[in-house]
Design a protein around this motif. Structure first.
Motif, PDB file in Angstrom:
ATOM      1  N   UNK A  88       0.843  -1.195   0.000  1.00 22.54           N
ATOM      2  CA  UNK A  88       0.000   0.000   0.000  1.00 22.54           C
ATOM      3  C   UNK A  88       0.878   1.244   0.000  1.00 22.54           C
ATOM      4  N   UNK A  89       0.251   2.343  -0.324  1.00 23.48           N
ATOM      5  CA  UNK A  89       0.872   3.672  -0.226  1.00 23.48           C
ATOM      6  C   UNK A  89      -0.036   4.489   0.675  1.00 23.48           C
ATOM      7  N   UNK A  90       0.554   5.224   1.613  1.00 29.80           N
ATOM      8  CA  UNK A  90      -0.238   6.097   2.483  1.00 29.80           C
ATOM      9  C   UNK A  90      -0.033   7.536   2.037  1.00 29.80           C
ATOM     10  N   UNK A  91      -1.142   8.249   1.872  1.00 29.67           N
ATOM     11  CA  UNK A  91      -1.099   9.655   1.482  1.00 29.67           C
ATOM     12  C   UNK A  91      -1.693  10.456   2.637  1.00 29.67           C
ATOM     13  N   UNK A  92      -0.888  11.319   3.235  1.00 29.60           N
ATOM     14  CA  UNK A  92      -1.305  12.091   4.407  1.00 29.60           C
ATOM     15  C   UNK A  92      -2.386  13.098   4.031  1.00 29.60           C
ATOM     16  N   UNK A  93      -3.471  13.103   4.810  1.00 33.31           N
ATOM     17  CA  UNK A  93      -4.552  14.077   4.649  1.00 33.31           C
ATOM     18  C   UNK A  93      -4.857  14.621   6.042  1.00 33.31           C
ATOM     19  N   UNK A  94      -4.366  15.810   6.351  1.00 35.26           N
ATOM     20  CA  UNK A  94      -4.560  16.356   7.698  1.00 35.26           C
ATOM     21  C   UNK A  94      -3.924  15.436   8.715  1.00 35.26           C
ATOM     22  N   UNK A  95      -4.749  14.916   9.632  1.00 36.14           N
ATOM     23  CA  UNK A  95      -4.225  13.997  10.642  1.00 36.14           C
ATOM     24  C   UNK A  95      -4.483  12.538  10.269  1.00 36.14           C
ATOM     25  N   UNK A  96      -5.102  12.308   9.126  1.00 33.52           N
ATOM     26  CA  UNK A  96      -5.399  10.944   8.691  1.00 33.52           C
ATOM     27  C   UNK A  96      -4.694  10.612   7.391  1.00 33.52           C
ATOM     28  N   UNK A  97      -5.113   9.517   6.793  1.00 34.03           N
ATOM     29  CA  UNK A  97      -4.482   9.053   5.553  1.00 34.03           C
ATOM     30  C   UNK A  97      -5.521   8.585   4.537  1.00 34.03           C
ATOM     31  N   UNK A  98      -5.134   8.730   3.290  1.00 31.03           N
ATOM     32  CA  UNK A  98      -5.796   8.009   2.204  1.00 31.03           C
ATOM     33  C   UNK A  98      -4.850   6.856   1.899  1.00 31.03           C
ATOM     34  N   UNK A  99      -5.403   5.739   1.520  1.00 32.80           N
ATOM     35  CA  UNK A  99      -4.589   4.567   1.214  1.00 32.80           C
ATOM     36  C   UNK A  99      -4.806   4.171  -0.229  1.00 32.80           C
ATOM     37  N   UNK A 100      -3.724   3.811  -0.896  1.00 34.12           N
ATOM     38  CA  UNK A 100      -3.819   3.301  -2.271  1.00 34.12           C
ATOM     39  C   UNK A 100      -3.145   1.947  -2.305  1.00 34.12           C
ATOM     40  N   UNK A 101      -3.921   0.950  -2.716  1.00 31.34           N
ATOM     41  CA  UNK A 101      -3.393  -0.410  -2.822  1.00 31.34           C
ATOM     42  C   UNK A 101      -2.544  -0.490  -4.081  1.00 31.34           C
ATOM     43  N   UNK A 102      -1.393  -1.125  -3.987  1.00 28.90           N
ATOM     44  CA  UNK A 102      -0.451  -1.245  -5.096  1.00 28.90           C
ATOM     45  C   UNK A 102      -1.132  -1.891  -6.309  1.00 28.90           C
ATOM     46  N   UNK A 103      -1.176  -1.159  -7.404  1.00 23.21           N
ATOM     47  CA  UNK A 103      -1.844  -1.655  -8.621  1.00 23.21           C
ATOM     48  C   UNK A 103      -1.035  -2.722  -9.344  1.00 23.21           C
ATOM     49  N   UNK A 104       0.155  -2.972  -8.895  1.00 22.99           N
ATOM     50  CA  UNK A 104       0.929  -4.082  -9.469  1.00 22.99           C
ATOM     51  C   UNK A 104       0.610  -5.396  -8.749  1.00 22.99           C
ATOM     52  N   UNK A 105      -0.187  -5.303  -7.690  1.00 20.62           N
ATOM     53  CA  UNK A 105      -0.623  -6.493  -6.960  1.00 20.62           C
ATOM     54  C   UNK A 105      -2.102  -6.753  -7.244  1.00 20.62           C
ATOM     55  N   UNK A 106      -2.959  -5.755  -6.984  1.00 24.45           N
ATOM     56  CA  UNK A 106      -4.399  -5.867  -7.207  1.00 24.45           C
ATOM     57  C   UNK A 106      -4.842  -4.744  -8.134  1.00 24.45           C
ATOM     58  N   UNK A 107      -5.774  -5.008  -9.022  1.00 22.59           N
ATOM     59  CA  UNK A 107      -6.357  -3.955  -9.846  1.00 22.59           C
ATOM     60  C   UNK A 107      -7.719  -4.382 -10.343  1.00 22.59           C
ATOM     61  N   UNK A 108      -8.465  -3.382 -10.811  1.00 24.76           N
ATOM     62  CA  UNK A 108      -9.800  -3.591 -11.360  1.00 24.76           C
ATOM     63  C   UNK A 108      -9.849  -2.971 -12.739  1.00 24.76           C
ATOM     64  N   UNK A 109     -10.552  -3.572 -13.652  1.00 21.70           N
ATOM     65  CA  UNK A 109     -10.703  -2.995 -14.979  1.00 21.70           C
ATOM     66  C   UNK A 109      -9.446  -3.144 -15.816  1.00 21.70           C
TER      67      UNK A 109
END
Length: 169
Positions: A88-109
Motif C-alpha cells: 500500500x501507499x499512504x497519502x497524508x490528509x490532515x491527521x489521517x491518511x488516504x490509502x492506495x493499494x499497489x496496482x501491481x498487486x491488485x487492480x480492477x478494470x
C-alpha cells in the motif's frame, strides 16, 4: 495531476467493476504475508474489498480495527508493514491518511488505466466524530433564488415590452 471523479449510474459501470485481478507473481508474497502477519493480510483484504476503481480509499484505523476485531495499535503496525513492503501507499490528509493499494498487486478494470485518476471511497464512523450525528443541529436550507426572483417578477407585473435586452461582454 488534477483529479476528477464522476459518479456513474449503476447501469453504466463496466462489467469488470465487480472483478478484482491479482498479479500471479504476487501470490508468494501474499502467502508469506498471510503466514507472518495475519492482521496485515486482513487489513489489506479490508482495503481491497472497499477500494475504489483507482485502488484508493480513505478510512480511519478505528473502522479497520472494529471490522477485524483488533486494536487500533495492531492495525497501525500492520499498515506500517504493508507500506514497508509496498503493498500500500499512504497519502497524508490532515491527521489521517488516504490509502492506495499497489496496482501491481491488485487492480480492477483495464490494467493500462491504473494511474488515470485518484479518487477514494471515504469511510467515516459516527464513533470517530466529535459529536454524535443525532445531536448535531440540522443544516440550514439553501434558499432557492429562482423562487424569490419569480415572485418579485410576478409582483412587478413586468411585461415583455418593459424588458430590456442585456448585452454581456
Amino acid at each position: 495531476m488534477m483529479s476528477a471523479s464522476v459518479a456513474t449510474p449503476k447501469k453504466d459501470k463496466p462489467n469488470t467493476f465487480g472483478w478484482l485481478q491479482v498479479e500471479k507473481k504476487s501470490a508468494s508474497e501474499l502467502k508469506r504475508l498471510a503466514i507472518t502477519s495475519p492482521i496485515a493480510m486482513a487489513s489489506l483484504m479490508y482495503m481491497v474489498e472497499r477500494m475504489s476503481r483507482s485502488n484508493a480509499l480513505v478510512v480511519g484505523l478505528k473502522a479497520i480495527a472494529l471490522d477485524l476485531g483488533k486494536t487500533e495499535r495492531s492495525v497501525s503496525t500492520a499498515l506500517a508493514l504493508l507500506e514497508k513492503h509496498n503493498f500500500i501507499e499512504r497519502i497524508k490528509i490532515g491527521t489521517g491518511y488516504a490509502y492506495r493499494v499497489n496496482t501491481r498487486v491488485f487492480w480492477q478494470g483495464k490494467r493500462g488505466a491504473r494511474f488515470a485518476y485518484f479518487s477514494a471511497e471515504v469511510i467515516a464512523l459516527e464513533c470517530e466524530q466529535s459529536t454524535p450525528v443525532d445531536d448535531r443541529p440540522p443544516l440550514k436550507a439553501v434558499p432557492n433564488r429562482g423562487d424569490q426572483f419569480e415572485q418579485e417578477f410576478q409582483q412587478k407585473n413586468v411585461g415583455a415590452e418593459a424588458q430590456q435586452e442585456i448585452v454581456l461582454d
